[in-house]
Design a protein around this motif. Structure first.
Motif, PDB file in Angstrom:
ATOM      1  N   CYS A 108      -3.331   4.040  -1.307  1.00  0.00           N
ATOM      2  CA  CYS A 108      -3.953   4.420  -0.187  1.00  0.00           C
ATOM      3  C   CYS A 108      -3.139   5.180   0.762  1.00  0.00           C
ATOM      4  N   GLU A 155      -0.642   5.028  -6.515  1.00  0.00           N
ATOM      5  CA  GLU A 155      -1.162   3.877  -6.884  1.00  0.00           C
ATOM      6  C   GLU A 155      -0.221   3.103  -7.898  1.00  0.00           C
ATOM      7  N   GLU A 180      -9.834   6.345   2.278  1.00  0.00           N
ATOM      8  CA  GLU A 180      -8.898   5.450   1.215  1.00  0.00           C
ATOM      9  C   GLU A 180      -8.639   4.047   1.755  1.00  0.00           C
ATOM     10  N   CYS A 181      -8.726   3.711   3.083  1.00  0.00           N
ATOM     11  CA  CYS A 181      -8.136   2.666   3.841  1.00  0.00           C
ATOM     12  C   CYS A 181      -8.751   1.445   3.842  1.00  0.00           C
ATOM     13  N   VAL A 216       0.862  -1.164  -0.049  1.00  0.00           N
ATOM     14  CA  VAL A 216      -0.202   0.051   0.103  1.00  0.00           C
ATOM     15  C   VAL A 216       0.712   1.163   0.079  1.00  0.00           C
TER      16      VAL A 216
END
Length: 76
Positions: free
Chosen positions: A54, A31, A61-62, A27
């Motif tokens: 994220c 991205e 976003e998580c 993560v």
């Protein structure tokens, strides 16, 4: 799940986990970099590695990384 796994210590941790057979989700805030790093690590280790974007400082976003499906048939 390894946050910050696109470079440095995070990438080394992700690589080590993949080498040992772990299903790894990288993560990172970017991205594109996370996907690229995951692909490179998967190729080098023959492991199951997925990259996702994220920003851990933005809780909305998580959710997705926690539900990541890497395609491993062993996963519940």
């Amino acid at each position: 799940m390894v946050t910050g796994g696109t470079r440095g210590l995070g990438r080394e941790i992700a690589t080590g986990l993949a080498r040992r057979g772990a299903e790894v989700v990288i993560v990172g805030r970017d991205e594109g970099r996370a996907v690229t790093a995951a692909s490179e690590i998967a190729s080098a280790t023959e492991g199951l590695v997925t990259g996702m974007g994220c920003h851990v400082g933005r809780w909305a976003e998580c959710d997705a990384p926690g539900r990541a499906d890497t395609g491993d048939p062993r996963a519940p």
